[in-house]
Scaffold this motif. Structure first.
Motif, PDB file in Angstrom:
ATOM      1  N   LEU A  31      58.700  35.762  45.840  1.00  0.00           N
ATOM      2  CA  LEU A  31      59.820  34.848  46.067  1.00  0.00           C
ATOM      3  C   LEU A  31      60.908  35.491  46.931  1.00  0.00           C
ATOM      4  N   ASN A  32      61.009  36.796  46.889  1.00  0.00           N
ATOM      5  CA  ASN A  32      62.066  37.531  47.586  1.00  0.00           C
ATOM      6  C   ASN A  32      61.415  38.632  48.430  1.00  0.00           C
ATOM      7  N   PRO A  33      60.756  38.237  49.538  1.00  0.00           N
ATOM      8  CA  PRO A  33      59.904  39.192  50.265  1.00  0.00           C
ATOM      9  C   PRO A  33      60.676  40.359  50.871  1.00  0.00           C
ATOM     10  N   GLN A  34      60.087  41.544  50.769  1.00  0.00           N
ATOM     11  CA  GLN A  34      60.669  42.776  51.305  1.00  0.00           C
ATOM     12  C   GLN A  34      59.974  43.212  52.593  1.00  0.00           C
ATOM     13  N   ALA A  35      59.059  42.407  53.095  1.00  0.00           N
ATOM     14  CA  ALA A  35      58.333  42.694  54.335  1.00  0.00           C
ATOM     15  C   ALA A  35      57.780  41.360  54.825  1.00  0.00           C
ATOM     16  N   PRO A  36      57.363  41.294  56.099  1.00  0.00           N
ATOM     17  CA  PRO A  36      56.812  40.020  56.604  1.00  0.00           C
ATOM     18  C   PRO A  36      55.671  39.491  55.731  1.00  0.00           C
ATOM     19  N   VAL A  37      54.855  40.378  55.200  1.00  0.00           N
ATOM     20  CA  VAL A  37      53.859  39.979  54.196  1.00  0.00           C
ATOM     21  C   VAL A  37      54.214  40.694  52.897  1.00  0.00           C
ATOM     22  N   HIS A  38      54.435  39.928  51.839  1.00  0.00           N
ATOM     23  CA  HIS A  38      54.729  40.515  50.517  1.00  0.00           C
ATOM     24  C   HIS A  38      54.044  39.632  49.481  1.00  0.00           C
ATOM     25  N   VAL A  39      52.913  40.120  48.998  1.00  0.00           N
ATOM     26  CA  VAL A  39      52.078  39.354  48.067  1.00  0.00           C
ATOM     27  C   VAL A  39      51.941  40.156  46.775  1.00  0.00           C
ATOM     28  N   LEU A  40      51.969  39.461  45.659  1.00  0.00           N
ATOM     29  CA  LEU A  40      51.823  40.085  44.336  1.00  0.00           C
ATOM     30  C   LEU A  40      50.435  39.780  43.793  1.00  0.00           C
ATOM     31  N   PHE A  41      49.715  40.816  43.380  1.00  0.00           N
ATOM     32  CA  PHE A  41      48.383  40.680  42.782  1.00  0.00           C
ATOM     33  C   PHE A  41      48.513  40.928  41.294  1.00  0.00           C
TER      34      PHE A  41
END
Ligand code: 5GP
Length: 114
Positions: A31-41
């Motif tokens: 919800l609050n990305p720290q990079a252009p791609v920020h995905v949680l697994f």
């Protein structure tokens, strides 16, 4: 363990931008990305923190990392590279107590982290 916002996402009780799923793992955009791609697994079967993982969780932890790597390859991020992070408890910066792997990509990461 008590339920968290990620448990609600696994059960589809609240929305998330889901980008990857297999039998054991769900991945969605932070919800609050720290990079252009920020995905949680996250594992569908919740473990609160890395401290709470035991020998019986070894396969599941491996599957989390392999899912992150598979997603990075699928999205063309693997060659340039990416960072995976598991925060644990207060000093690690963990805020959601359902173990998760952050996948950060799309820019150069700094080391050491702040
Ligand atoms: P932690 O600090 O526990 O390692 O990471 C938790 C992450 O979950 C944070 O990066 C935060 O932005 C993200 N997050 C918290 N609540 C939600 C939510 O409801 N939806 C999504 N997609 N991300 C969330």
């Amino acid at each position: 363990m008590s339920d968290t916002i990620f448990g609600k996402i696994v059960r589809r009780e609240i929305p998330a931008d889901i980008v990857y799923e297999n039998d054991d793992v769900l991945a969605f955009r932070d919800l609050n990305p720290q990079a252009p791609v920020h995905v949680l697994f996250i594992p569908k079967r919740a473990i609160a923190t890395l401290n709470d993982a035991g020998a019986s969780d070894a396969e599941l932890l491996g599957k989390l990392l392999l899912a992150a790597a598979a997603y990075a390859k699928q999205e063309g991020l693997a060659e340039q590279g990416y960072r995976t992070v598991i925060n644990c408890n207060e000093h690690g910066g963990q805020t959601v107590f359902h173990l998760h792997v952050h996948l950060l990509a799309g820019r150069r990461m700094h080391w050491p982290p702040g």
